[in-house]
Design a protein around this motif. Structure first.
Motif, PDB file in Angstrom:
ATOM      1  N   PRO A  19       8.861   9.762 -13.485  1.00 36.96           N
ATOM      2  CA  PRO A  19       9.842   9.312 -14.812  1.00 36.96           C
ATOM      3  C   PRO A  19      11.142  10.476 -13.947  1.00 36.96           C
ATOM      4  N   PHE A  20      10.790  11.685 -13.590  1.00 33.72           N
ATOM      5  CA  PHE A  20      11.751  13.139 -13.319  1.00 33.72           C
ATOM      6  C   PHE A  20      13.070  12.632 -12.445  1.00 33.72           C
ATOM      7  N   MET A  21      12.009  12.063 -11.634  1.00 31.62           N
ATOM      8  CA  MET A  21      12.998  11.551 -10.587  1.00 31.62           C
ATOM      9  C   MET A  21      13.918   9.877 -10.943  1.00 31.62           C
ATOM     10  N   LYS A  22      13.879   9.341 -11.388  1.00 38.37           N
ATOM     11  CA  LYS A  22      14.453   8.327 -12.643  1.00 38.37           C
ATOM     12  C   LYS A  22      16.188   8.862 -12.824  1.00 38.37           C
ATOM     13  N   LYS A  23      16.581   9.701 -13.147  1.00 44.67           N
ATOM     14  CA  LYS A  23      17.562  10.424 -13.307  1.00 44.67           C
ATOM     15  C   LYS A  23      18.829  10.127 -11.789  1.00 44.67           C
ATOM     16  N   ASP A  24      17.623  10.030 -11.030  1.00 44.41           N
ATOM     17  CA  ASP A  24      18.962   9.979  -9.450  1.00 44.41           C
ATOM     18  C   ASP A  24      18.648   9.311  -9.023  1.00 44.41           C
ATOM     19  N   LYS A  25      18.154   7.804  -9.077  1.00 43.95           N
ATOM     20  CA  LYS A  25      17.750   6.937  -8.952  1.00 43.95           C
ATOM     21  C   LYS A  25      18.894   6.513  -7.673  1.00 43.95           C
ATOM     22  N   GLY A  26      20.585   6.390  -8.356  1.00 40.11           N
ATOM     23  CA  GLY A  26      21.466   6.261  -7.778  1.00 40.11           C
ATOM     24  C   GLY A  26      21.884   6.854  -6.118  1.00 40.11           C
ATOM     25  N   VAL A  27      21.281   8.431  -6.599  1.00 36.71           N
ATOM     26  CA  VAL A  27      21.728   8.736  -5.113  1.00 36.71           C
ATOM     27  C   VAL A  27      20.511   8.841  -4.268  1.00 36.71           C
ATOM     28  N   TYR A  28      19.239   8.255  -4.797  1.00 41.91           N
ATOM     29  CA  TYR A  28      18.202   7.548  -3.903  1.00 41.91           C
ATOM     30  C   TYR A  28      18.449   6.369  -3.284  1.00 41.91           C
ATOM     31  N   ASP A  29      19.137   5.248  -4.130  1.00 42.92           N
ATOM     32  CA  ASP A  29      19.710   4.221  -3.264  1.00 42.92           C
ATOM     33  C   ASP A  29      20.205   4.557  -2.950  1.00 42.92           C
ATOM     34  N   GLU A  30      21.545   5.186  -2.220  1.00 50.24           N
ATOM     35  CA  GLU A  30      21.931   5.415  -1.285  1.00 50.24           C
ATOM     36  C   GLU A  30      21.499   6.703  -0.376  1.00 50.24           C
ATOM     37  N   VAL A  31      20.570   6.888  -0.117  1.00 48.20           N
ATOM     38  CA  VAL A  31      19.625   7.428   0.807  1.00 48.20           C
ATOM     39  C   VAL A  31      18.888   5.917   1.316  1.00 48.20           C
ATOM     40  N   CYS A  32      18.552   5.490   0.732  1.00 46.64           N
ATOM     41  CA  CYS A  32      18.366   3.748   1.080  1.00 46.64           C
ATOM     42  C   CYS A  32      18.951   3.452   2.120  1.00 46.64           C
ATOM     43  N   GLU A  33      20.426   3.153   1.628  1.00 47.25           N
ATOM     44  CA  GLU A  33      21.497   2.541   2.415  1.00 47.25           C
ATOM     45  C   GLU A  33      21.315   3.414   3.452  1.00 47.25           C
ATOM     46  N   TYR A  34      21.007   4.073   3.660  1.00 46.51           N
ATOM     47  CA  TYR A  34      22.230   5.236   5.567  1.00 46.51           C
ATOM     48  C   TYR A  34      20.437   5.062   6.138  1.00 46.51           C
ATOM     49  N   ILE A  35      19.322   4.634   5.716  1.00 42.86           N
ATOM     50  CA  ILE A  35      18.237   4.336   6.230  1.00 42.86           C
ATOM     51  C   ILE A  35      17.996   2.734   6.796  1.00 42.86           C
ATOM     52  N   ILE A  36      18.592   2.590   5.650  1.00 40.51           N
ATOM     53  CA  ILE A  36      18.266   0.602   6.192  1.00 40.51           C
ATOM     54  C   ILE A  36      18.511   0.364   7.248  1.00 40.51           C
ATOM     55  N   PRO A  37      19.520   0.523   7.357  1.00 41.71           N
ATOM     56  CA  PRO A  37      20.294  -0.170   8.822  1.00 41.71           C
ATOM     57  C   PRO A  37      18.930   0.152  10.268  1.00 41.71           C
ATOM     58  N   TYR A  38      18.637   0.885  10.088  1.00 43.00           N
ATOM     59  CA  TYR A  38      17.995   1.319  11.291  1.00 43.00           C
ATOM     60  C   TYR A  38      16.123   0.628  11.521  1.00 43.00           C
ATOM     61  N   LEU A  39      16.020  -0.042  10.447  1.00 43.62           N
ATOM     62  CA  LEU A  39      14.669  -0.132   9.991  1.00 43.62           C
ATOM     63  C   LEU A  39      14.764  -1.898  10.598  1.00 43.62           C
ATOM     64  N   ASN A  40      13.366  -2.260  11.084  1.00 44.73           N
ATOM     65  CA  ASN A  40      13.529  -3.699  11.079  1.00 44.73           C
ATOM     66  C   ASN A  40      11.587  -3.940  11.047  1.00 44.73           C
ATOM     67  N   LYS A  41      11.302  -5.548  10.823  1.00 43.79           N
ATOM     68  CA  LYS A  41       9.949  -6.409  11.489  1.00 43.79           C
ATOM     69  C   LYS A  41       9.107  -6.019  12.252  1.00 43.79           C
ATOM     70  N   ASP A  42       9.293  -5.492  12.902  1.00 42.19           N
ATOM     71  CA  ASP A  42       8.655  -4.828  13.945  1.00 42.19           C
ATOM     72  C   ASP A  42       8.140  -3.475  14.022  1.00 42.19           C
ATOM     73  N   MET A  43       8.508  -2.916  12.897  1.00 45.17           N
ATOM     74  CA  MET A  43       8.323  -1.300  13.146  1.00 45.17           C
ATOM     75  C   MET A  43       7.342  -0.370  12.245  1.00 45.17           C
ATOM     76  N   ASN A  44       6.160   0.321  13.076  1.00 44.88           N
ATOM     77  CA  ASN A  44       5.294   0.684  11.619  1.00 44.88           C
ATOM     78  C   ASN A  44       5.793   2.395  11.911  1.00 44.88           C
ATOM     79  N   VAL A  45       5.983   2.387  10.225  1.00 51.25           N
ATOM     80  CA  VAL A  45       6.593   4.108   9.363  1.00 51.25           C
ATOM     81  C   VAL A  45       5.845   4.859   8.578  1.00 51.25           C
TER      82      VAL A  45
END
Length: 206
Positions: A19-45
């Protein structure tokens, strides 16, 4: 060695964390946007310090297999309450002493954790060990020395029992990561949370 006082803090805070982190959802959505292009369906993370899964659920859908870990059993319990999927599981693990074999993972994510570890060097050595050659490290981290000084916030967090061991600016954090056998691919600053987040993406130098 796990810092017991910090572990107690995170165990107590676990139920309130999502619940505390919900207020920063927009921030973490932006973080995810930078990471997603480096991921693919063959990866173990492998995700270290996943908390209650605020990044796990968003990012795991872009990978083949995702293991979210945290040293707080209560955090893992909270993450599991939110659901586990065929390619997303959660388990308790100490980032400074992992049980996984060498060169098992294509990527490792450690978000907003290195600065609160008493021995982040041990975590970095383990990350290097479990990553495959040319594996990718995602290390979004609060950079308390970027932007305005936040003494009031830091003092309040200290009173509550939250300990910070490292304070970096952008250049210092890049230098720290590169000390342990990584080459920076890119670093983006994301503003809007407790402090600027440096979204550092690096490759393991084989």
């Amino acid at each position: 060695m796990i810092d017991k006082s910090n572990k107690k803090f995170w165990d107590k805070f676990a139920k309130l964390y999502a619940p505390f982190m919900k207020k920063d959802k927009g921030v973490y959505d932006e973080v995810c946007e930078y990471i997603i292009p480096y991921l693919n369906k063959d990866m173990n993370v492998l995700e270290l310090a996943c908390g209650s899964g605020q990044l796990s659920f968003s990012l795991s859908k872009h990978a083949k297999n995702w293991i979210g870990t945290d040293f707080s059993e209560q955090m893992i319990m909270e993450a599991k309450k939110r659901g586990e999927y065929e390619n997303l599981t959660f388990e308790t693990a100490d980032a400074t002493s992992l049980s996984f074999p060498n060169e098992k993972f294509d990527c490792v994510l450690i978000a907003n954790a290195l600065h609160i570890m008493p021995k982040p060097d041990e975590a970095m050595k383990e990350i290097y060990r479990v990553l495959k050659p040319n594996g990718i490290l995602f290390a979004p981290t609060f950079l308390w020395l970027e932007g305005k000084q936040r003494k009031i916030i830091k003092n309040l967090m200290s009173i509550l029992g939250f300990k910070m061991y490292q304070e970096w600016n952008k250049e210092e954090f890049e230098d720290f990561i590169e000390e342990y056998g990584f080459s920076t691919v890119e670093m983006k600053l994301v503003y809007g949370g407790l402090a600027p987040i440096g979204v550092l993406i690096a490759k393991k130098i084989s």
